[in-house]
Design an enzyme around this catalytic site. Structure first.
Site, PDB file in Angstrom:
ATOM      1  N   HIS A 258       0.797  -1.114   0.608  1.00  0.00           N
ATOM      2  CA  HIS A 258      -0.045  -0.217   0.238  1.00  0.00           C
ATOM      3  C   HIS A 258       1.064   1.302  -0.019  1.00  0.00           C
ATOM      4  CE1 HIS A 258      -4.066  -1.750   0.735  1.00  0.00           C
ATOM      5  NE2 HIS A 258      -3.144  -2.675   1.359  1.00  0.00           N
TER       6      HIS A 258
ATOM      7  N   THR B 231      13.176  -7.899   4.470  1.00  0.00           N
ATOM      8  CA  THR B 231      13.328  -6.790   3.809  1.00  0.00           C
ATOM      9  C   THR B 231      14.327  -6.147   3.465  1.00  0.00           C
ATOM     10  OG1 THR B 231      14.014  -6.019   6.119  1.00  0.00           O
ATOM     11  CG2 THR B 231      12.168  -6.615   6.559  1.00  0.00           C
TER      12      THR B 231
ATOM     13  N   ARG C 263      18.737 -11.193   8.901  1.00  0.00           N
ATOM     14  CA  ARG C 263      20.043 -11.008   8.612  1.00  0.00           C
ATOM     15  C   ARG C 263      20.458 -11.935   8.663  1.00  0.00           C
ATOM     16  NH1 ARG C 263      21.252  -8.413  14.630  1.00  0.00           N
ATOM     17  NH2 ARG C 263      18.992 -10.139  15.368  1.00  0.00           N
TER      18      ARG C 263
END
Length: 591
Positions: free
Chosen positions: A116, A167, A182
């Protein structure tokens, strides 16, 4: 009817890899119809399987040969896969997503190739959608409960540990874990199997424990100010810091902390106990009993100091077990517990703040019951019937819907209830080897709490909150599997949670410093220190034991966090600790 004919569609939906070998002719024809019924621009390769229970509503789907979409998966948008790709049960794949060959996506994972917008000029639900897409290379394993966000590229041969949130891009051959994910190592550096297999978990744990043992002396020296122990450099000396040092040294070095001789540790800790109240004040602070007087309500708090949830009550646990590890014990009993009658105890239990501070209520019971445990060491079990009254009250007051005491709130959810449950059961049921009531409901409540993002979201977790989930799950799972020889209630969910937590914990160790406690707003904060190190070392053991791999650590908690009962109830005079062996458990918490 042979074995193949007995397998149902539901069975194949959850185990689609069996379809090619075991499906009947009728089931194969039904699967062909299922694939033809998938809408959108769809091409499905040879020997594929699309579960009847999966929600597959693509705009464009290219499913490579020998691939499958398993039970209750949710697929929308544009998905392209290579050959031998698997979307396991309850997987969500949405937006624009491209998978290479041989990609495995674990159950309950979400690969979200859209997002979004977040402009401040309109509500989120009115924002336009954007999509940069997700690209996953060949030979990639994405573990269970992983989230991959839009715009990410995962290179060839990567492994993403259970529970990770990806991410950023991951280069080829990366093994990654945590939130945010990580890199942990290069997959080519090891001959062991992929992360998450039993052999790999064991190797990770062994390597971690070996490293922690090698660094233990430096961690203790870092928190010694020349005369006293501090939790971390720059902090003030505390009794708990000294006790945490003893626990860490016992766990990792098998000896007393090297800053003092063992008998000097015993002398300092023993001398700190007030001979009148049996309590141990904080360094430089008065005992609670100095301000506590008879309020005339008959609940037994006539200056006994057993009030609140402060350091003096927690020192009943920490100092008592530190002395125990050093081969000693409190020199004096705790008379406030010894002299409390069953009636006075019941009045006190009713007066505890169950509605708005269940943690404090549980902490008080933890301290009272632990004092009763130490009193038994002195051959002073206390007023007849008081310990029995404690268990009677608890067993008749447990909520049958949750198995716990207290009520959740809109503000904190189940935090007070679950954390209070841990403190309460640690000192009572676990410490005395008594089965807890309604263990199935406890497991349900604890697992629901463990998914509350307010306490287990990014940057929210801390040692108390994780321990207060890990120990009840460990304790109840042992109780539920006793004598069954198999998996217990919701064991797969428990293992999945333990896997996610373990991957995150091991990656948080800081060389030469240990573990930080957690979020800065709670407890000692994120800087590595003795409390964080002591608690997380015990948590690692409980998580590993939930996965059946604690033997790889080469250590087992023996102090406040010991897995065995401290005293088997009902305990005779001069009772000693139970010998090591299977038991309901026994850990600590933060004060």
């Amino acid at each position: 009817m042979d074995h193949r004919e007995r397998q149902s569609v539901q069975h194949f939906d959850h185990c689609p890899w069996l379809f090619a070998e075991e499906a009947t002719r009728a089931q194969r024809l039904a699967q062909q119809e299922r694939q033809r019924a998938v809408g959108g621009d769809t091409e499905i390769g040879e020997r594929c399987y699309v579960a009847d229970s999966a929600a597959v509503f693509p705009d464009r789907l290219r499913l490579g040969d020998d691939s499958y979409i398993a039970a209750h998966a949710y697929v929308t948008g544009e998905l392209t896969t290579g050959t031998d790709c698997t979307l396991n049960p309850f997987t969500t794949v949405r937006g624009t997503v491209t998978l290479g060959d041989g990609v495995r996506i674990g159950a309950h994972s979400s690969v979200l190739g859209f997002n979004h917008s977040m402009a401040p000029d309109r509500p989120v639900f009115q924002q336009p959608l954007t999509s940069r897409g997700i690209n996953v290379g060949d030979d990639v394993w994405i573990g269970s409960h992983v989230v991959v966000v839009d715009g990410v590229t995962i290179g060839d041969h990567c492994v993403v540990g259970a529970g990770a949130v990806v991410t950023r891009d991951l280069p080829a051959w990366t093994v990654a874990a945590g939130n945010p994910a990580r890199p942990i190592r290069d997959r080519r550096d090891r001959s062991a199997g992929p992360a998450g297999t039993p052999g790999d978990v064991a190797n990770d744990l062994t390597r971690f424990a070996d490293s922690a043992r090698a660094q233990a002396a430096d961690i203790l020296a870092r928190c010694w100010d020349g005369d006293r122990y501090v939790d971390r450099p720059g902090a003030v000396p505390t009794m708990r810091a000294h006790c945490d040092a003893v626990e860490i040294a016992d766990l990792l070095l098998g000896s007393a902390p090297p800053q003092l001789a063992a008998d000097e540790h015993v002398q300092r800790l023993s001398a700190a106990q007030d001979p009148v109240s049996g309590l141990v004040p904080e360094l430089g602070e008065p005992l609670p009993s100095e301000d506590d007087g008879d309020d005339g309500d008959g609940d037994g708090d006539d200056g006994d100091g057993l009030t609140g949830d402060g350091a003096a009550l927690y020192h009943i646990l920490s100092v008592g077990y530190a002395l125990d590890l050093l081969g000693a014990s409190f020199p004096h009993p705790v008379p406030g517990v010894r002299e409390m009658t069953a009636g006075q105890l019941l009045v006190r239990l009713e007066s505890l703040p169950w509605r708005d501070n269940a943690w404090a209520a549980g902490a008080w019971i933890d301290a009272w019951a632990t004092a009763a445990h130490w009193n038994l060491r002195h051959g002073e079990g206390g007023t007849s019937g008081s310990l029995e009254a404690l268990f009677g009250w608890l067993l008749t007051r447990a909520d049958p819907w949750t198995g716990m005491w207290g009520r959740p709130s809109a503000q904190a959810g189940r935090l007070q209830v679950v954390n209070g449950y841990y403190r309460l059961t640690r000192g009572s049921f676990a410490q005395f080897g008594v089965p807890v009531p309604d263990p199935e409901r406890v497991v349900d409540t604890v697992l629901a709490h463990a998914h509350d993002a307010r306490h287990f979201g990014a940057g929210q977790e801390n040692a108390c909150n994780v321990l207060d989930v890990a120990h009840p799950l460990w304790m109840c799972s042992r109780q539920l599997t006793t004598g069954t020889g198999g998996d217990g209630y919701r064991s797969a969910d428990i293992r999945a949670w333990a896997e996610r937590q373990l991957a995150a914990v091991l990656s948080a160790w800081r060389d030469g410093q240990g573990f930080g406690f957690g979020a800065a707003a709670v407890g000692p904060g994120p800087e590595p220190g003795l409390q964080g190190t002591e608690m997380w070392l015990a948590i690692v053991w409980y998580l590993a034991d939930l996965l059946g791999r604690s033997d790889a650590l080469g250590y087992r908690p023996r102090g406040v966090h010991r897995p065995e009962p401290g005293t088997v109830f009902p305990a005779p005079p001069h009772a000693r600790p139970a010998p090591p062996g299977p038991g309901p458990g026994h850990p600590s918490t933060c004060a």
